[in-house]
Design a protein around this motif. Structure first.
Motif, PDB file in Angstrom:
ATOM      1  N   ARG A  89       0.828  -1.215   0.000  1.00  0.00           N
ATOM      2  CA  ARG A  89       0.000   0.000   0.000  1.00  0.00           C
ATOM      3  C   ARG A  89       0.854   1.254   0.000  1.00  0.00           C
ATOM      4  O   ARG A  89       0.543   2.230  -0.683  1.00  0.00           O
ATOM      5  CB  ARG A  89      -0.928  -0.018   1.211  1.00  0.00           C
ATOM      6  CG  ARG A  89      -1.974  -1.114   1.184  1.00  0.00           C
ATOM      7  CD  ARG A  89      -2.687  -1.221   2.518  1.00  0.00           C
ATOM      8  NE  ARG A  89      -3.490  -2.440   2.585  1.00  0.00           N
ATOM      9  CZ  ARG A  89      -3.634  -3.183   3.664  1.00  0.00           C
ATOM     10  NH1 ARG A  89      -3.024  -2.842   4.792  1.00  0.00           N
ATOM     11  NH2 ARG A  89      -4.378  -4.267   3.634  1.00  0.00           N
ATOM     12  N   SER A  90       1.916   1.232   0.776  1.00  0.00           N
ATOM     13  CA  SER A  90       2.807   2.391   0.815  1.00  0.00           C
ATOM     14  C   SER A  90       3.456   2.644  -0.542  1.00  0.00           C
ATOM     15  O   SER A  90       3.529   3.788  -1.012  1.00  0.00           O
ATOM     16  CB  SER A  90       3.885   2.160   1.883  1.00  0.00           C
ATOM     17  OG  SER A  90       4.818   3.227   1.895  1.00  0.00           O
ATOM     18  N   PHE A 155      -6.289  -1.086 -10.490  1.00  0.00           N
ATOM     19  CA  PHE A 155      -7.602  -1.677 -10.224  1.00  0.00           C
ATOM     20  C   PHE A 155      -7.550  -3.193 -10.443  1.00  0.00           C
ATOM     21  O   PHE A 155      -8.207  -3.967  -9.738  1.00  0.00           O
ATOM     22  CB  PHE A 155      -8.687  -1.060 -11.107  1.00  0.00           C
ATOM     23  CG  PHE A 155      -9.377   0.121 -10.474  1.00  0.00           C
ATOM     24  CD1 PHE A 155     -10.054  -0.006  -9.273  1.00  0.00           C
ATOM     25  CD2 PHE A 155      -9.348   1.364 -11.087  1.00  0.00           C
ATOM     26  CE1 PHE A 155     -10.685   1.073  -8.675  1.00  0.00           C
ATOM     27  CE2 PHE A 155      -9.971   2.461 -10.498  1.00  0.00           C
ATOM     28  CZ  PHE A 155     -10.642   2.319  -9.296  1.00  0.00           C
ATOM     29  N   VAL A 156      -6.761  -3.626 -11.436  1.00  0.00           N
ATOM     30  CA  VAL A 156      -6.583  -5.072 -11.650  1.00  0.00           C
ATOM     31  C   VAL A 156      -5.810  -5.674 -10.483  1.00  0.00           C
ATOM     32  O   VAL A 156      -6.178  -6.726  -9.948  1.00  0.00           O
ATOM     33  CB  VAL A 156      -5.837  -5.331 -12.977  1.00  0.00           C
ATOM     34  CG1 VAL A 156      -5.585  -6.832 -13.161  1.00  0.00           C
ATOM     35  CG2 VAL A 156      -6.638  -4.783 -14.153  1.00  0.00           C
ATOM     36  N   THR A 157      -4.746  -5.006 -10.056  1.00  0.00           N
ATOM     37  CA  THR A 157      -3.954  -5.485  -8.929  1.00  0.00           C
ATOM     38  C   THR A 157      -4.793  -5.559  -7.657  1.00  0.00           C
ATOM     39  O   THR A 157      -4.603  -6.453  -6.829  1.00  0.00           O
ATOM     40  CB  THR A 157      -2.744  -4.559  -8.702  1.00  0.00           C
ATOM     41  OG1 THR A 157      -2.017  -4.432  -9.927  1.00  0.00           O
ATOM     42  CG2 THR A 157      -1.816  -5.118  -7.633  1.00  0.00           C
ATOM     43  N   ALA A 158      -5.713  -4.625  -7.506  1.00  0.00           N
ATOM     44  CA  ALA A 158      -6.606  -4.619  -6.347  1.00  0.00           C
ATOM     45  C   ALA A 158      -7.704  -5.665  -6.453  1.00  0.00           C
ATOM     46  O   ALA A 158      -8.532  -5.791  -5.544  1.00  0.00           O
ATOM     47  CB  ALA A 158      -7.235  -3.234  -6.181  1.00  0.00           C
ATOM     48  N   LYS A 216     -11.479   0.939   1.943  1.00  0.00           N
ATOM     49  CA  LYS A 216     -10.343   0.268   2.584  1.00  0.00           C
ATOM     50  C   LYS A 216     -10.358  -1.230   2.271  1.00  0.00           C
ATOM     51  O   LYS A 216     -10.642  -2.078   3.117  1.00  0.00           O
ATOM     52  CB  LYS A 216     -10.371   0.493   4.102  1.00  0.00           C
ATOM     53  CG  LYS A 216     -10.406   1.956   4.511  1.00  0.00           C
ATOM     54  CD  LYS A 216      -9.169   2.718   4.022  1.00  0.00           C
ATOM     55  CE  LYS A 216      -9.197   4.169   4.509  1.00  0.00           C
ATOM     56  NZ  LYS A 216      -8.031   4.935   4.042  1.00  0.00           N
ATOM     57  N   GLY A 217     -10.063  -1.552   1.021  1.00  0.00           N
ATOM     58  CA  GLY A 217      -9.923  -2.944   0.634  1.00  0.00           C
ATOM     59  C   GLY A 217      -8.499  -3.408   0.879  1.00  0.00           C
ATOM     60  O   GLY A 217      -7.822  -2.953   1.804  1.00  0.00           O
ATOM     61  N   PHE A 221      -4.822   4.102  -0.587  1.00  0.00           N
ATOM     62  CA  PHE A 221      -3.810   5.109  -0.301  1.00  0.00           C
ATOM     63  C   PHE A 221      -3.515   5.170   1.196  1.00  0.00           C
ATOM     64  O   PHE A 221      -4.433   5.144   2.024  1.00  0.00           O
ATOM     65  CB  PHE A 221      -4.270   6.492  -0.771  1.00  0.00           C
ATOM     66  CG  PHE A 221      -4.275   6.654  -2.268  1.00  0.00           C
ATOM     67  CD1 PHE A 221      -3.192   6.247  -3.040  1.00  0.00           C
ATOM     68  CD2 PHE A 221      -5.359   7.236  -2.917  1.00  0.00           C
ATOM     69  CE1 PHE A 221      -3.197   6.405  -4.419  1.00  0.00           C
ATOM     70  CE2 PHE A 221      -5.363   7.398  -4.290  1.00  0.00           C
ATOM     71  CZ  PHE A 221      -4.286   6.972  -5.038  1.00  0.00           C
ATOM     72  N   THR A 222      -2.223   5.267   1.526  1.00  0.00           N
ATOM     73  CA  THR A 222      -1.796   5.433   2.908  1.00  0.00           C
ATOM     74  C   THR A 222      -0.687   6.477   2.950  1.00  0.00           C
ATOM     75  O   THR A 222      -0.182   6.907   1.910  1.00  0.00           O
ATOM     76  CB  THR A 222      -1.249   4.113   3.488  1.00  0.00           C
ATOM     77  OG1 THR A 222      -0.068   3.725   2.756  1.00  0.00           O
ATOM     78  CG2 THR A 222      -2.277   2.996   3.407  1.00  0.00           C
TER      79      THR A 222
END
Length: 442
Positions: A89-90, A155-158, A216-217, A221-222
């Motif tokens: 995420r970072s 979006f694919v990676t998620a 928050k899936g 963003f963090t």
């Protein structure tokens, strides 16, 4: 996300997973083509040529975005496969922030030196006003273009490829409607086409930012610390995709200059139509590679050699089978595709039809080459991916343009990319065979 890209895949489920990315890329190519159709139909060949003249600047912007998207998503997906979710995420947040900053810098520089940039790219006196109008407008939306490129991959990676596809559909429909309103109804000129493109890009950019901030899936963003080593690794890993777009900028310039010399501005309009069509037919391979890349990265990071081998085998069969179908379809659709742009059988029409009937041979080989480059990017072997991509999109095309037109004239121009793709096929096959024992994908 891990349940999505980490699942056991069959040929059907893998194609189903990659389908949103394939549709997304094809829809993106379609709404890019819509711009060309409206410009050609309502503003003429000169305006269409002007858009192609300045497109290398847009290619540079896309090059940076796609480099961060593909190289970054490979790193993020690999870390998630290793269970390092917080790091993933970072890194994702850092890649997005870096991309936006780079787009702003490019936009400012372009606007400060707008006329010199247009002149360097080959704008003649007849084309300069349209070049300035289009580039000066479209570059204002550089951050949106950057975020759209990033979110396509992430979006694919998620594990949410359908969201990315929906946003691209929304952007494409918006772009097409605004093209009609701005060009056909309001008579805005080429700046209207640029404005329609930019507003369309705002949809996936804004919605994507909101999604990754508030949902928050597994990926969002963090706060992040800047890690230059990670950024360099992503840049190196995604270098092949960046090379492709930077090479496109240079090759587009070379095509324009050669055709201006051989047949004039109608030749530039013809190659613009052909390159639009190439984007459409190659979009299937690009979308497929984008869709399966996070899956390959995840399985590689998780050290699931058996699953990785099965996935790569499915990919090769799909690419080889679809290549035959796409080549046949593109050959028989050459006249209808060209007619969409021109609308009458003038000199540009004749040149474009003649060119595309030869150019479509490239699709027999391009799919395997595109997948080979994407495969090594997904395996974090950016060097090999870059070698294939650089040879395919720059070295072999430039050599073909230097040797074929002096011998065959305009026919040599149309054959330059098919010849380059054919030569690259052997390079791609060589690297896939040589690296098979290192990465255990075969």
């Amino acid at each position: 996300m891990t349940q999505s890209i980490g699942q056991k895949f069959t040929p059907f489920t893998l194609l189903k997973f990659a389908l949103p990315s394939m549709l997304m890329m094809m829809l993106m190519s379609c709404y890019t083509i819509v711009d060309g159709i409206f410009i050609s139909r309502f503003l003429g060949d000169t305006a269409l040529s002007a858009v192609n003249i300045v497109y290398p600047v847009v290619s540079i912007l896309l090059a940076i975005g796609i480099m961060l998207a593909t190289g970054g998503s490979a790193i993020v997906a690999k870390k998630m496969g290793e269970g390092k979710n917080a790091e993933a995420r970072s890194d994702f947040s850092m890649f997005a922030a870096t991309g936006v900053l780079a787009s702003i810098v490019l936009a400012v520089l372009t606007l400060l030196f707008l006329t010199p940039v247009c002149r360097v790219l080959g704008a003649t006196d007849a084309l300069l006003a349209n070049c300035r109008s289009y580039l000066g407008t479209v570059i204002l939306f550089a951050p949106a273009c950057m975020l759209q490129s990033l979110f396509q991959s992430f979006f694919v990676t998620a594990g949410k490829p359908k969201i990315g596809m929906t946003l691209i559909i929304s952007a494409g429909v918006t772009n097409a409607v605004l093209d009609y309103v701005f060009l056909a109804q309001l008579g805005f000129g080429v700046e209207g086409a640029a404005l329609a493109t930019g507003i369309g890009q705002m949809i996936p950019a804004v919605v994507g930012v909101c999604y990754f901030f508030f949902i928050k899936g597994d990926l969002y963003f963090t706060r992040f610390q800047f890690h230059g080593k990670t950024l360099l690794l992503a840049s190196g890993n995604g270098a092949s995709e960046m090379v492709t777009n930077l090479s496109n900028a240079i090759i587009t310039y070379a095509f324009n200059q050669i055709l201006l010399r051989l047949v004039g501005e109608s030749g530039v309009a013809a190659i613009t139509i052909i390159l639009y069509a190439e984007f459409l037919f190659n979009a299937l391979y690009l979308g497929f590679s984008m869709g399966v890349a996070p899956v390959i990265s995840y399985q590689y990071g998780a050290k699931n050699d058996g699953e990785l081998q099965k996935i790569c085998k499915i990919c090769r069969r799909f690419v080889l089978f679809s290549a035959i179908i796409i080549t046949i379809c593109s050959y028989f659709l050459s006249e209808p595709v060209v007619y969409l742009f021109v609308g009458s059988k003038n000199e540009t029409y004749q040149l474009a039809v003649e060119g595309f009937s030869l150019f479509c041979l490239a699709f027999l080989f391009s799919g395997f080459n595109i997948f080979s480059s994407a495969l090594f990017t997904a395996l974090s072997d950016g060097k090999t991916s870059a070698v294939i991509s650089f040879a395919r999109t720059f070295v072999f095309i430039l050599l073909s343009l230097m040797t074929l037109p002096p011998i065959l004239g305009v026919t040599g121009v149309w054959l330059a990319i098919p010849v380059a793709e054919f030569i690259t096929l052997f390079l791609s096959a060589f690297y896939q065979w040589r690296k098979r024992t290192i990465y255990h994908y075969a």
